[in-house]
Design a protein around this motif. Structure first.
Motif, PDB file in Angstrom:
ATOM      1  N   UNK A 120      10.736   2.997 -10.040  1.00  0.00           N
ATOM      2  CA  UNK A 120       9.909   2.502  -8.909  1.00  0.00           C
ATOM      3  C   UNK A 120       8.995   3.693  -8.916  1.00  0.00           C
ATOM      4  N   UNK A 121       7.665   3.355  -8.447  1.00  0.00           N
ATOM      5  CA  UNK A 121       6.549   4.620  -7.947  1.00  0.00           C
ATOM      6  C   UNK A 121       6.177   4.609  -6.696  1.00  0.00           C
ATOM      7  N   UNK A 122       6.111   5.398  -5.804  1.00  0.00           N
ATOM      8  CA  UNK A 122       5.605   5.529  -4.667  1.00  0.00           C
ATOM      9  C   UNK A 122       4.484   6.659  -4.610  1.00  0.00           C
ATOM     10  N   UNK A 123       3.214   6.097  -4.167  1.00  0.00           N
ATOM     11  CA  UNK A 123       1.783   6.737  -4.454  1.00  0.00           C
ATOM     12  C   UNK A 123       1.415   6.935  -2.885  1.00  0.00           C
ATOM     13  N   UNK A 131      -8.602   1.632  -5.245  1.00  0.00           N
ATOM     14  CA  UNK A 131      -8.190   0.273  -5.441  1.00  0.00           C
ATOM     15  C   UNK A 131      -7.028   0.284  -6.438  1.00  0.00           C
ATOM     16  N   UNK A 132      -5.775  -0.339  -5.756  1.00  0.00           N
ATOM     17  CA  UNK A 132      -4.435  -0.367  -6.604  1.00  0.00           C
ATOM     18  C   UNK A 132      -3.937  -1.571  -6.447  1.00  0.00           C
ATOM     19  N   UNK A 133      -3.173  -1.802  -7.486  1.00  0.00           N
ATOM     20  CA  UNK A 133      -2.179  -3.019  -7.523  1.00  0.00           C
ATOM     21  C   UNK A 133      -1.267  -3.199  -8.705  1.00  0.00           C
ATOM     22  N   UNK A 134      -0.429  -4.385  -8.402  1.00  0.00           N
ATOM     23  CA  UNK A 134       0.559  -4.379  -9.580  1.00  0.00           C
ATOM     24  C   UNK A 134       0.554  -5.885  -9.841  1.00  0.00           C
ATOM     25  N   UNK A 146      -2.928  -6.497  -4.458  1.00  0.00           N
ATOM     26  CA  UNK A 146      -3.960  -5.202  -4.548  1.00  0.00           C
ATOM     27  C   UNK A 146      -4.032  -4.838  -3.064  1.00  0.00           C
ATOM     28  N   UNK A 147      -4.582  -3.509  -3.106  1.00  0.00           N
ATOM     29  CA  UNK A 147      -4.930  -2.991  -1.616  1.00  0.00           C
ATOM     30  C   UNK A 147      -6.091  -1.863  -2.048  1.00  0.00           C
ATOM     31  N   UNK A 148      -6.653  -1.503  -1.117  1.00  0.00           N
ATOM     32  CA  UNK A 148      -7.713  -0.473  -1.067  1.00  0.00           C
ATOM     33  C   UNK A 148      -6.547   0.523  -0.055  1.00  0.00           C
ATOM     34  N   UNK A 154      -0.141   5.131   1.820  1.00  0.00           N
ATOM     35  CA  UNK A 154       0.930   4.994   0.773  1.00  0.00           C
ATOM     36  C   UNK A 154       1.130   3.432   0.140  1.00  0.00           C
ATOM     37  N   UNK A 155       1.399   3.359  -1.082  1.00  0.00           N
ATOM     38  CA  UNK A 155       1.708   2.073  -1.501  1.00  0.00           C
ATOM     39  C   UNK A 155       2.688   2.345  -2.744  1.00  0.00           C
ATOM     40  N   UNK A 156       3.556   1.200  -2.780  1.00  0.00           N
ATOM     41  CA  UNK A 156       4.789   1.188  -3.718  1.00  0.00           C
ATOM     42  C   UNK A 156       4.532   0.112  -4.817  1.00  0.00           C
ATOM     43  N   UNK A 157       4.841   0.645  -6.051  1.00  0.00           N
ATOM     44  CA  UNK A 157       4.800  -0.149  -7.256  1.00  0.00           C
ATOM     45  C   UNK A 157       6.311  -0.228  -7.787  1.00  0.00           C
TER      46      UNK A 157
END
Length: 225
Positions: A120-123, A131-134, A146-148, A154-157
């Motif tokens: 897992x990745x935490x950004x 602009x991120x997403x999985x 997705x999320x800006x 912080x965002x988790x993939x």
């Protein structure tokens, strides 16, 4: 009755103990793409991880890495640069199950769609707007999340899922990513599909992506290693 109850109680404890042991006995997570078994130790080349240094020879430098504060060159086709700190350049990470990366983005640069098969990745966004997403798995009907993100977000993939980051600002952006593996691995989708060595049969890709064969061949030339 008391004696029977006592025996039953002891048997129950034994069964629970064995169940707990079986539940906890599992294979370690893979730390490389493949590890083909070999019977002859004379031909042993690598193990799942790294060999351990003699504890008496361990130094503070084995747990130290310098330079993540330095901006990286993003003058490339995708406009990003990933500086990975894993067990290959920070040997003290061996067996600890964590690693880190700095990601620099040029204006409108991206970290293209990719996966980390082992983590897992935490950004964390240190600067800029991303602009991120999985995309979820086939089982979940490939839903896009997705999320800006702005500075401080912080965002988790989730592990193994295709994800991306795109700098939507006109200024450079910087993010730091944490991983739950000493070697999370990275599979960049376009590179893996169109830039494999040797190339995948174009007819296979043409049918899979519903493209003309000549389009596939052009893409393979672009991504050729």
């Amino acid at each position: 009755m008391k004696k029977t109850s006592c025996v039953d109680f002891v048997l129950t404890l034994v069964v629970l103990a064995l169940s707990a042991y079986i539940a906890c006995a599992y294979d370690p997570g893979p730390l490389q793409d493949f590890c083909v078994a070999i019977d002859d130790p004379k031909h042993l080349l690598f193990v799942n991880g790294k060999f351990c240094k003699n504890p008496e020879l361990v130094k503070a430098e084995d747990f130290f890495f310098r330079g993540l504060n330095i901006p990286r060159d993003t003058n490339n086709a995708v406009g990003s640069n990933v500086t990975l700190v894993n067990v290959d350049n920070l040997l003290g990470l061996n067996t600890l199950g964590v690693s880190l990366a700095r990601i620099d983005y040029a204006p409108y640069g991206e970290n293209p769609p990719h996966t980390h098969p082992r983590s897992t990745e935490i950004l964390f966004v240190a600067d800029g707007t991303l602009y991120v997403g999985f995309v979820s798995s086939n089982q979940d009907e490939n839903r896009l999340f997705t999320k800006i993100l702005y500075k401080g977000d912080v965002f988790v993939f989730p592990i193994g899922l295709i994800h991306f980051q795109f700098n939507i600002g006109k200024y450079p952006a910087v993010a730091f990513a944490g991983f739950g593996s000493q070697n999370p691995g990275t599979i960049t989708i376009a590179n893996a599909v169109f830039g494999s060595d040797p190339p995948i049969n174009p007819e296979v890709l043409a049918k899979a992506f519903m493209l003309d064969k000549d389009v596939v061949e052009k893409l393979q030339k672009k991504f050729a290693p």
